[in-house]
Design a protein around this motif. Structure first.
Motif, mmCIF file in Angstrom:
data_model
loop_
_atom_site.group_PDB
_atom_site.id
_atom_site.type_symbol
_atom_site.label_atom_id
_atom_site.label_comp_id
_atom_site.label_asym_id
_atom_site.label_seq_id
_atom_site.Cartn_x
_atom_site.Cartn_y
_atom_site.Cartn_z
ATOM 1 N N SER A 39 0.852 -1.196 0.000
ATOM 2 C CA SER A 39 0.000 0.000 0.000
ATOM 3 C C SER A 39 0.877 1.231 0.000
ATOM 4 O O SER A 39 2.073 1.159 0.293
ATOM 5 C CB SER A 39 -0.926 0.004 1.223
ATOM 6 O OG SER A 39 -0.165 -0.091 2.419
ATOM 7 N N LEU A 99 -4.645 6.565 3.361
ATOM 8 C CA LEU A 99 -4.354 5.380 2.558
ATOM 9 C C LEU A 99 -4.869 5.608 1.144
ATOM 10 O O LEU A 99 -6.082 5.697 0.922
ATOM 11 C CB LEU A 99 -5.001 4.147 3.177
ATOM 12 C CG LEU A 99 -4.604 2.819 2.544
ATOM 13 C CD1 LEU A 99 -3.117 2.535 2.768
ATOM 14 C CD2 LEU A 99 -5.436 1.675 3.105
ATOM 15 N N SER A 120 -3.925 0.400 -2.207
ATOM 16 C CA SER A 120 -3.542 -0.832 -1.517
ATOM 17 C C SER A 120 -4.069 -2.023 -2.312
ATOM 18 O O SER A 120 -5.050 -1.916 -3.055
ATOM 19 C CB SER A 120 -4.090 -0.864 -0.084
ATOM 20 O OG SER A 120 -5.485 -1.029 -0.071
ATOM 21 N N VAL A 131 -3.259 -3.207 4.455
ATOM 22 C CA VAL A 131 -3.935 -2.138 5.188
ATOM 23 C C VAL A 131 -3.427 -2.072 6.628
ATOM 24 O O VAL A 131 -3.226 -0.985 7.185
ATOM 25 C CB VAL A 131 -5.461 -2.352 5.169
ATOM 26 C CG1 VAL A 131 -6.166 -1.308 6.029
ATOM 27 C CG2 VAL A 131 -5.985 -2.297 3.740
#
Length: 340
Positions: free
Chosen positions: A246, A257, A260, A277
């Motif tokens: 990621s 984030l 990913s 994650v």
């Protein structure tokens, strides 16, 4: 200093404000700010990545910058219209440096300026990842944007340890993957980042809706301004092979984030997508960040596979919106009436 265009305006406080548009990174002066999504560093990454065309709008009072807004134009393959189009994306609603100035007025002027700059080049303009979904409402409507309800998922990292927030099934999967030999680490060399990019591209190849940038994007982002912690590439490995990973951005007290994925079919018993994650979640907690946000939690459908997946990491969802504007006037007018 090379400036593409300047415009003098007057806000409600009747203070002269000058808007400047920068299209070349070497022309951008030193600017204040801590928001990664409107930073000079991210501008340079977009500028050096194939398929992207960034522009930075800076608002000045005299020679003093009081606000900035970063946008990027990229190519997009869409079924409607059935062609390769250009779209302009903006993450958030800018960054502001003068508490005495009305932020919404400043944003309204920068929004009008941006719309005039890119509407002929981009079929679609999209504002996403809004911190405050109510901010700039009047300005968006005045410039003929329409809003679509979206969802936001954030993990709180400050009151409890991330492991305590996991669902029981997610805990078992993470523990099993680590017992079976999977490891998580931060990429620290060019080869690993390149291999990660190729792996992630294959993971995204079946997801038509999601855009995947040129491979150099990840390398440039990881090494941009090493003095600041702007971004990290997290890897999931098994026997020295990258099976997941990621990329996470860091801004102020939050982590974001962005991409990913993992080889979940080939290495199902190692749960590479889950560890991809879990790695940035644990890293952000250890570094003292207060929240981790998933940058695309999707539309508010009752059933949404990806959102169900990320909510099992202990995050909470909330309502937000995205603002859109099409260059075709008849289509944009129709959608503005429909989404009023």
């Amino acid at each position: 200093m090379w400036i593409d265009k300047q415009k003098t305006i007057n806000l409600q406080l009747e203070m002269p404000v000058r808007l400047s548009t920068y299209r070349k990174g070497n022309a951008i002066p030193t600017l204040p700010g801590t928001n990664i999504f409107h930073s000079t560093e991210l501008f340079h990454v977009f500028e050096m990545t194939r398929g992207y065309e960034p522009l930075l709008i800076v608002a000045y009072i005299g020679d003093r910058p009081v606000g900035k807004l970063l946008a990027v134009i990229r190519k997009s393959v869409r079924l409607f219209p059935p062609s390769i189009i250009k779209r302009c994306e903006i993450y958030g609603t800018g960054e502001y440096f003068d508490e005495e100035q009305n932020k919404e007025d400043l944003f309204g002027e920068m929004l009008e300026h941006l719309t005039n700059e890119v509407s002929r080049k981009s079929f679609l303009i999209e504002f996403r990842n809004l911190e405050n979904p109510l901010f700039g409402y009047k300005a968006f409507r005045k410039n003929n944007y329409f809003a679509i309800n979206w969802l936001r998922v954030r993990n709180s990292l400050h009151s409890k340890a991330p492991y305590e927030r996991l669902s029981m099934s997610r805990r078992r999967q993470i523990n099993k993957a680590l017992r079976n030999g999977a490891i998580m680490e931060v990429a620290d060399n060019e080869k690993d980042i390149h291999d990660f990019s190729r792996m992630l591209k294959k993971a995204y190849s079946s997801q038509v809706r999601k855009h995947f940038p040129d491979i150099d994007f990840f390398r440039l982002l990881a090494w941009q301004n090493p003095e600041k912690e702007l971004a990290k590439v997290f890897l999931v490995k098994y026997k020295d092979k990258i099976i997941g990973g990621s990329i996470c951005l860091f801004s102020k007290e939050s982590a974001y984030l962005w991409f990913s994925g993992g080889m979940r079919k080939t290495y199902a018993y190692l749960y590479p997508g889950i560890l991809a994650v879990w790695a940035p979640v644990t890293y952000a907690h250890e570094k003292g960040y207060t929240h981790l946000e998933f940058m695309d939690a999707g539309l508010p459908f009752k059933k949404h596979g990806y959102r169900d997946f990320i909510l099992r990491f202990g995050g909470k969802q909330s309502s937000t919106r995205r603002w859109f504007r099409f260059s075709w006037e008849w289509l944009n007018t129709l959608l503005c009436k429909f989404y009023i």
